[in-house]
Structure formats: C-alpha cells, structure tokens
Design a protein around this motif. Structure first.
Motif, PDB file in Angstrom:
ATOM      1  N   LEU A  67       1.852 -10.296   1.913  1.00  0.00           N
ATOM      2  CA  LEU A  67       1.393  -8.952   2.244  1.00  0.00           C
ATOM      3  C   LEU A  67       2.593  -8.209   2.815  1.00  0.00           C
ATOM      4  O   LEU A  67       3.246  -8.693   3.744  1.00  0.00           O
ATOM      5  N   ALA A  68       2.896  -7.051   2.250  1.00  0.00           N
ATOM      6  CA  ALA A  68       4.090  -6.307   2.667  1.00  0.00           C
ATOM      7  C   ALA A  68       3.694  -4.840   2.823  1.00  0.00           C
ATOM      8  O   ALA A  68       3.863  -4.032   1.908  1.00  0.00           O
ATOM      9  N   GLY A  69       3.116  -4.534   3.986  1.00  0.00           N
ATOM     10  CA  GLY A  69       2.592  -3.187   4.187  1.00  0.00           C
ATOM     11  C   GLY A  69       1.306  -2.978   3.407  1.00  0.00           C
ATOM     12  O   GLY A  69       1.044  -1.887   2.908  1.00  0.00           O
ATOM     13  N   PHE A  70       0.502  -4.028   3.309  1.00  0.00           N
ATOM     14  CA  PHE A  70      -0.800  -3.932   2.616  1.00  0.00           C
ATOM     15  C   PHE A  70      -1.843  -3.604   3.673  1.00  0.00           C
ATOM     16  O   PHE A  70      -2.080  -4.392   4.594  1.00  0.00           O
ATOM     17  N   VAL A 113      12.630  -1.172  14.165  1.00  0.00           N
ATOM     18  CA  VAL A 113      11.896  -2.418  13.899  1.00  0.00           C
ATOM     19  C   VAL A 113      11.948  -2.738  12.403  1.00  0.00           C
ATOM     20  O   VAL A 113      12.113  -3.904  12.005  1.00  0.00           O
ATOM     21  N   LEU A 114      11.836  -1.702  11.573  1.00  0.00           N
ATOM     22  CA  LEU A 114      11.826  -1.928  10.119  1.00  0.00           C
ATOM     23  C   LEU A 114      13.120  -2.601   9.652  1.00  0.00           C
ATOM     24  O   LEU A 114      13.092  -3.467   8.761  1.00  0.00           O
ATOM     25  N   VAL A 115      14.250  -2.233  10.257  1.00  0.00           N
ATOM     26  CA  VAL A 115      15.524  -2.880   9.910  1.00  0.00           C
ATOM     27  C   VAL A 115      15.412  -4.388  10.134  1.00  0.00           C
ATOM     28  O   VAL A 115      15.876  -5.193   9.316  1.00  0.00           O
ATOM     29  N   GLN A 116      14.777  -4.762  11.229  1.00  0.00           N
ATOM     30  CA  GLN A 116      14.615  -6.192  11.536  1.00  0.00           C
ATOM     31  C   GLN A 116      13.585  -6.850  10.613  1.00  0.00           C
ATOM     32  O   GLN A 116      13.727  -8.019  10.254  1.00  0.00           O
ATOM     33  N   GLU A 117      12.548  -6.112  10.225  1.00  0.00           N
ATOM     34  CA  GLU A 117      11.566  -6.658   9.275  1.00  0.00           C
ATOM     35  C   GLU A 117      12.265  -7.082   7.988  1.00  0.00           C
ATOM     36  O   GLU A 117      11.969  -8.125   7.409  1.00  0.00           O
ATOM     37  N   HIS A 118      13.201  -6.225   7.559  1.00  0.00           N
ATOM     38  CA  HIS A 118      13.887  -6.466   6.284  1.00  0.00           C
ATOM     39  C   HIS A 118      14.754  -7.721   6.323  1.00  0.00           C
ATOM     40  O   HIS A 118      15.073  -8.293   5.283  1.00  0.00           O
ATOM     41  N   SER A 142       0.822  -1.218   0.000  1.00  0.00           N
ATOM     42  CA  SER A 142       0.000   0.000   0.000  1.00  0.00           C
ATOM     43  C   SER A 142       0.850   1.259   0.000  1.00  0.00           C
ATOM     44  O   SER A 142       0.316   2.354  -0.209  1.00  0.00           O
ATOM     45  N   GLY A 143       2.143   1.135   0.288  1.00  0.00           N
ATOM     46  CA  GLY A 143       2.963   2.324   0.482  1.00  0.00           C
ATOM     47  C   GLY A 143       4.332   2.212  -0.152  1.00  0.00           C
ATOM     48  O   GLY A 143       4.472   1.788  -1.288  1.00  0.00           O
ATOM     49  N   GLY A 144       5.340   2.566   0.632  1.00  0.00           N
ATOM     50  CA  GLY A 144       6.703   2.681   0.107  1.00  0.00           C
ATOM     51  C   GLY A 144       7.295   1.375  -0.382  1.00  0.00           C
ATOM     52  O   GLY A 144       8.152   1.366  -1.277  1.00  0.00           O
ATOM     53  N   GLY A 145       6.890   0.280   0.209  1.00  0.00           N
ATOM     54  CA  GLY A 145       7.299  -1.019  -0.312  1.00  0.00           C
ATOM     55  C   GLY A 145       8.712  -1.447   0.045  1.00  0.00           C
ATOM     56  O   GLY A 145       9.300  -2.255  -0.679  1.00  0.00           O
ATOM     57  N   SER A 146       9.245  -0.962   1.165  1.00  0.00           N
ATOM     58  CA  SER A 146      10.628  -1.360   1.482  1.00  0.00           C
ATOM     59  C   SER A 146      10.719  -2.861   1.763  1.00  0.00           C
ATOM     60  O   SER A 146      11.702  -3.508   1.377  1.00  0.00           O
ATOM     61  N   ASN A 147       9.715  -3.432   2.404  1.00  0.00           N
ATOM     62  CA  ASN A 147       9.739  -4.896   2.614  1.00  0.00           C
ATOM     63  C   ASN A 147       9.633  -5.633   1.287  1.00  0.00           C
ATOM     64  O   ASN A 147      10.304  -6.646   1.074  1.00  0.00           O
ATOM     65  N   MET A 148       8.782  -5.124   0.396  1.00  0.00           N
ATOM     66  CA  MET A 148       8.647  -5.743  -0.932  1.00  0.00           C
ATOM     67  C   MET A 148       9.998  -5.762  -1.650  1.00  0.00           C
ATOM     68  O   MET A 148      10.384  -6.775  -2.258  1.00  0.00           O
ATOM     69  N   ASN A 186       2.018 -12.509   6.057  1.00  0.00           N
ATOM     70  CA  ASN A 186       1.959 -11.074   6.371  1.00  0.00           C
ATOM     71  C   ASN A 186       3.088 -10.751   7.323  1.00  0.00           C
ATOM     72  O   ASN A 186       3.509 -11.595   8.111  1.00  0.00           O
ATOM     73  N   ILE A 187       3.581  -9.504   7.248  1.00  0.00           N
ATOM     74  CA  ILE A 187       4.482  -9.017   8.297  1.00  0.00           C
ATOM     75  C   ILE A 187       3.762  -7.938   9.072  1.00  0.00           C
ATOM     76  O   ILE A 187       3.104  -7.058   8.487  1.00  0.00           O
ATOM     77  N   HIS A 188       3.865  -8.042  10.390  1.00  0.00           N
ATOM     78  CA  HIS A 188       3.169  -7.098  11.274  1.00  0.00           C
ATOM     79  C   HIS A 188       4.190  -6.517  12.258  1.00  0.00           C
ATOM     80  O   HIS A 188       4.985  -7.265  12.833  1.00  0.00           O
ATOM     81  N   PRO A 189       4.127  -5.189  12.476  1.00  0.00           N
ATOM     82  CA  PRO A 189       5.172  -4.562  13.291  1.00  0.00           C
ATOM     83  C   PRO A 189       4.890  -4.604  14.790  1.00  0.00           C
ATOM     84  O   PRO A 189       4.863  -3.562  15.463  1.00  0.00           O
ATOM     85  N   SER A 190       4.696  -5.794  15.321  1.00  0.00           N
ATOM     86  CA  SER A 190       4.642  -5.973  16.779  1.00  0.00           C
ATOM     87  C   SER A 190       4.975  -7.418  17.080  1.00  0.00           C
ATOM     88  O   SER A 190       5.023  -8.263  16.181  1.00  0.00           O
TER      89      SER A 190
HETATM   90  C1  GAR Z   1       5.912  -2.153   7.750  1.00  0.00           C
HETATM   91  O1  GAR Z   1       6.411  -1.686   8.969  1.00  0.00           O
HETATM   92  C2  GAR Z   1       4.934  -3.284   7.988  1.00  0.00           C
HETATM   93  O2  GAR Z   1       5.280  -4.106   9.065  1.00  0.00           O
HETATM   94  C3  GAR Z   1       3.679  -2.523   8.281  1.00  0.00           C
HETATM   95  O3  GAR Z   1       3.676  -1.450   7.368  1.00  0.00           O
HETATM   96  C4  GAR Z   1       5.032  -1.101   7.075  1.00  0.00           C
HETATM   97  C5  GAR Z   1       5.207  -1.077   5.579  1.00  0.00           C
HETATM   98  O4  GAR Z   1       6.461  -0.574   5.221  1.00  0.00           O
HETATM   99  N1  GAR Z   1       2.525  -3.343   8.108  1.00  0.00           N
HETATM  100  C6  GAR Z   1       1.409  -3.219   8.818  1.00  0.00           C
HETATM  101  O5  GAR Z   1       1.265  -2.374   9.676  1.00  0.00           O
HETATM  102  C7  GAR Z   1       0.332  -4.224   8.472  1.00  0.00           C
HETATM  103  N2  GAR Z   1      -0.755  -4.123   9.382  1.00  0.00           N
HETATM  104  P1  GAR Z   1       7.025  -0.809   3.748  1.00  0.00           P
HETATM  105  O6  GAR Z   1       5.936  -0.355   2.781  1.00  0.00           O
HETATM  106  O7  GAR Z   1       8.221   0.091   3.678  1.00  0.00           O
HETATM  107  O8  GAR Z   1       7.352  -2.253   3.608  1.00  0.00           O
END
Ligand code: GAR
Length: 196
Positions: A87-90, A171-176, A9-15, A108-112
């Motif tokens: 799902l990557a920030g969807f 947290v985002l660094v760890q998501e990646h 839905s957004g910047g897509g760094s995880n994607m 899905n990845i969730h930030p908690s």
């Molecule tokens: C990430 O932090 C992801 O965990 C979160 O949105 C961000 C997307 O960043 N997802 C949620 O909150 C889902 N409920 P990205 O677009 O840079 O990957």
C-alpha cells in the motif's frame, strides 16, 4: 522472484521509488501491477511510463459495498500474479476479510511514528501535540488500522514554524528511503524490523 502489486490513491511518489528500487540488479521482487481506487490518481500515468501494468477499481462504483469493491481488487490482484502488496498512499480502509487473505503479505507506509497518530492528519496532530519528532512507519497490514507489526521507522525533527505541509514534505523524503529498504528486506524473507 516476488511479484508486487502497488496500491495507490494519489500521486504515487512512494510507488515510483519502490518500482525504481525493484529495477536494481539482484532485487528479489518486481512490480506486477499498479492498482488504484481513484481513476484520477496521478501515479497511474507514472506507472504506465515505467512500463508497469495498471488497473483501476473505482470505489465509487461500489456504494456501501466494501466487499464488492474488495472482490474486484482481489480479482485484479490474482490476474496480475501478485504475491505481495505494498500500500503506497492507498486511502481506503480494508476489511478484516481482505487483510486476512493477505496476512503476512501486505505492507503499508504511514506518515507518523506509529503507534502515535494512526489515521489521518498525522502531521498536524504531531505539531499540535508539541512533539519534537515526527516520521514514518512501514508496517505489516492487519485488520486493525495502522496497527500491524512495524518493520521500520524513520524520524524527522519537527522544526519551529513547521506547518503540516512543510513537515509532510520532509517526512516524504524519508518515506522514499525507508519503504524501498524495508521492501527489499521483506521480499528477501527478512521480517525483523530495521533498527536505525
Ligand atoms: C504518503 O505520505 C503516505 O505515507 C501517505 O500518503 C502519502 C502518499 O504519497 N499514506 C497515508 O496517509 C496512509 N494512511 P504518494 O502518493 O506520493 O506516495
């Protein structure tokens, strides 16, 4: 070879991290589509730069019609040949019907650190609760929001003076790191959770 659709839905760094990891030799999956509900998602251009097909299904074109929106998503997914969804920030909630169609095939990845803080504003809620740790979770998607079986977690200490933004950045660094590790295992057929 698994065909992976990445929903953003957004910047897509995880994607981007997932797509880069799938380009590594011997990886059992490849990205077949980056699909967004948001035509302005920055990740669409990043995907196109990487040579990944992109598509948009704007949820605003389906007011009060979740099934219609998801029907279009499903059509794009089928046309792409996807057999796995990441799902990557969807940021749209998916219906029970859609999640059932993709049962066992959608991550899905969730930030908690689930089961703590499903939903939104996870970092602020962890800070407000006085938690010592925050983090992220990769899980299978089921009909219950952010409640499917966990496949891996990474923990991040909450520091004195952290704001939601400073914590989210760490947290985002760890998501990646986490999400590509889990996808690699999952696409190889290993569904046991990561334990570190
Ligand atoms: C990430 O932090 C992801 O965990 C979160 O949105 C961000 C997307 O960043 N997802 C949620 O909150 C889902 N409920 P990205 O677009 O840079 O990957």
């Amino acid at each position: 070879m698994r065909q992976v659709a990445l929903l953003i839905s957004g910047g897509g760094s995880n994607m981007v991290k997932l797509a880069q990891s799938m380009a590594e030799p011997g990886h059992p999956a490849r990205p077949c589509l980056v699909l967004s509900n948001n035509p302005a998602a920055g990740g669409l251009a990043r995907a196109a730069e990487m040579g990944i097909p992109t598509a948009v299904v704007n949820h605003r074109d389906f007011p009060k019609d979740r099934e219609g929106f998801e029907g279009e998503l499903q059509a794009k997914l089928e046309a792409s040949g996807a057999d796995l969804i990441c799902l990557a920030g969807f940021m749209r909630i998916l219906t029970a019907g859609f999640t059932a169609q993709w049962a066992g095939r959608m991550l899905n990845i969730h930030p908690s650190l689930l089961p703590k803080y499903p939903g939104l504003n996870t970092h602020q809620r962890a800070i407000d609760a006085g938690d010592a740790w925050a983090g992220c979770t990769v899980h299978e998607v089921t009909a219950d929001l952010d409640a499917g079986p966990a496949l891996g977690q990474a923990r991040v200490p909450i520091e004195q003076g952290d704001t939601a933004d400073t914590l989210a950045a760490r947290v985002l660094v760890q998501e990646h790191i986490l999400y590509p590790r889990v996808l690699h295992r999952f696409a190889s057929g290993n569904r046991t959770p990561l334990n570190d």
